[in-house]
Write a protein that holds these residues in place. Structure first.
Motif, PDB file in Angstrom:
ATOM      1  N   ILE A  74       0.842  -1.187   0.000  1.00 33.50           N
ATOM      2  CA  ILE A  74       0.000   0.000   0.000  1.00 33.50           C
ATOM      3  C   ILE A  74       0.885   1.246   0.000  1.00 33.50           C
ATOM      4  N   LYS A  75       0.741   2.017  -1.054  1.00 33.45           N
ATOM      5  CA  LYS A  75       1.541   3.235  -1.188  1.00 33.45           C
ATOM      6  C   LYS A  75       0.995   4.353  -0.301  1.00 33.45           C
ATOM      7  N   SER A  76      -0.321   4.538  -0.338  1.00 35.58           N
ATOM      8  CA  SER A  76      -0.952   5.565   0.492  1.00 35.58           C
ATOM      9  C   SER A  76      -2.299   5.060   0.966  1.00 35.58           C
ATOM     10  N   GLY A 154      -5.772   0.575   7.904  1.00 34.79           N
ATOM     11  CA  GLY A 154      -4.490   0.970   7.319  1.00 34.79           C
ATOM     12  C   GLY A 154      -4.079   2.399   7.568  1.00 34.79           C
ATOM     13  N   ALA A 155      -4.998   3.344   7.403  1.00 33.46           N
ATOM     14  CA  ALA A 155      -4.640   4.755   7.592  1.00 33.46           C
ATOM     15  C   ALA A 155      -4.259   5.039   9.038  1.00 33.46           C
ATOM     16  N   ALA A 156      -4.948   4.398   9.978  1.00 38.46           N
ATOM     17  CA  ALA A 156      -4.614   4.588  11.397  1.00 38.46           C
ATOM     18  C   ALA A 156      -3.228   4.037  11.709  1.00 38.46           C
ATOM     19  N   PHE A 157      -2.875   2.909  11.092  1.00 39.59           N
ATOM     20  CA  PHE A 157      -1.535   2.349  11.264  1.00 39.59           C
ATOM     21  C   PHE A 157      -0.484   3.327  10.751  1.00 39.59           C
ATOM     22  N   PHE A 158      -0.665   3.831   9.527  1.00 38.82           N
ATOM     23  CA  PHE A 158       0.290   4.795   8.980  1.00 38.82           C
ATOM     24  C   PHE A 158       0.373   6.047   9.855  1.00 38.82           C
ATOM     25  N   TYR A 159      -0.772   6.514  10.335  1.00 41.37           N
ATOM     26  CA  TYR A 159      -0.800   7.716  11.161  1.00 41.37           C
ATOM     27  C   TYR A 159       0.009   7.525  12.444  1.00 41.37           C
ATOM     28  N   ALA A 160      -0.232   6.418  13.147  1.00 44.05           N
ATOM     29  CA  ALA A 160       0.477   6.177  14.407  1.00 44.05           C
ATOM     30  C   ALA A 160       1.975   6.058  14.174  1.00 44.05           C
ATOM     31  N   ILE A 169       5.511  -0.060   6.635  1.00 47.37           N
ATOM     32  CA  ILE A 169       4.967  -0.541   5.377  1.00 47.37           C
ATOM     33  C   ILE A 169       3.671  -1.280   5.677  1.00 47.37           C
ATOM     34  N   GLN A 170       2.807  -1.331   4.669  1.00 48.57           N
ATOM     35  CA  GLN A 170       1.527  -2.027   4.808  1.00 48.57           C
ATOM     36  C   GLN A 170       1.356  -2.958   3.615  1.00 48.57           C
ATOM     37  N   VAL A 171       0.938  -4.186   3.885  1.00 49.74           N
ATOM     38  CA  VAL A 171       0.736  -5.186   2.836  1.00 49.74           C
ATOM     39  C   VAL A 171      -0.633  -5.820   3.031  1.00 49.74           C
ATOM     40  N   ARG A 172      -1.399  -5.893   1.933  1.00 50.90           N
ATOM     41  CA  ARG A 172      -2.763  -6.420   1.997  1.00 50.90           C
ATOM     42  C   ARG A 172      -2.982  -7.473   0.924  1.00 50.90           C
TER      43      ARG A 172
END
Length: 212
Positions: A74-76, A154-160, A169-172
């Motif tokens: 996930i890029k954004s 995902g957005a909450a993970f990136f935010y924290a 990084i996030q992978v789905r």
């Protein structure tokens, strides 16, 4: 690297726990949703420091061409519809001057292995209600980038991670198409298998690279 694996549920990482134990890699199950994710991850990052945070999970896809089980980086990711209604239009939180809704991956200074870099990119939205209405989905497919996924964390993970200043990084893995809700069309077992195959491969190669 000192790595933390983050997932919303035990189910999403169950097959990889032996790999975590073998490499002494920490993992965190936050619970479902943005509130639970932000709280649990923020609390953990007050207790321990990490070189890399890896969020893994399943997701729905707005692209009908996506094959179930496909794994994306996930890029954004953005908190969907975070703002206010203004008549018939939507006013994003950024325009209101009260914060931001979109967050991105933050790669570490140390290069990651090909297992990550070779994954296809997707953008994502994080929602409190997964979409299941044909009218809404048709509008979103016209509005969102073609390769868009939907999750609830995902957005909450990136935010924290951003607030803590930690690379992330996030992978789905795609478990279903975003369509009128019909769980008979979903393939969660395939998505989980693909996700854990990727995660174990990533960790095995990441640790080997780190040994040199």
């Amino acid at each position: 690297m000192n790595i933390l694996i983050v997932s919303a549920t035990e189910l999403e990482i169950a097959d990889s726990v032996p790999t975590f134990n073998h490499y002494r890699i920490d993992h965190l199950v936050t619970g479902v949703g943005m509130v639970a994710t932000a709280y649990a991850l923020g609390k953990r990052l007050q207790e321990r420091s990490y070189d890399l945070l890896v969020n893994v999970g399943i997701a729905g896809s707005f692209n009908p061409e996506h094959e179930l089980g496909t794994v994306f980086k996930i890029k954004s990711d953005r908190i969907f519809r975070f703002g206010a209604e203004q008549g018939s239009s939507f006013l994003p939180i950024e325009q209101m001057g009260f914060g931001e809704s979109s967050f991105s991956e933050r790669l570490p200074a140390e290069d990651l292995v090909a297992a990550y870099h070779n994954l296809p990119y997707a953008d994502a939205i994080s929602v409190n209600m997964v979409h299941g209405s044909a009218d809404t989905i048709n509008k979103l497919q016209a509005e969102l980038p073609k390769n868009s996924l939907e999750s609830m964390e995902g957005a909450a993970f990136f935010y924290a991670a951003q607030e803590a200043g930690v690379p992330c990084i996030q992978v789905r893995a795609v478990s279903n198409l975003v369509e009128e809700r019909n769980t008979a069309n979903w393939n969660i077992p395939k998505a989980l298998q693909s996700l854990n195959d990727w995660l174990q491969n990533f960790l095995n190669h990441q640790k080997r690279e780190s040994d040199f």
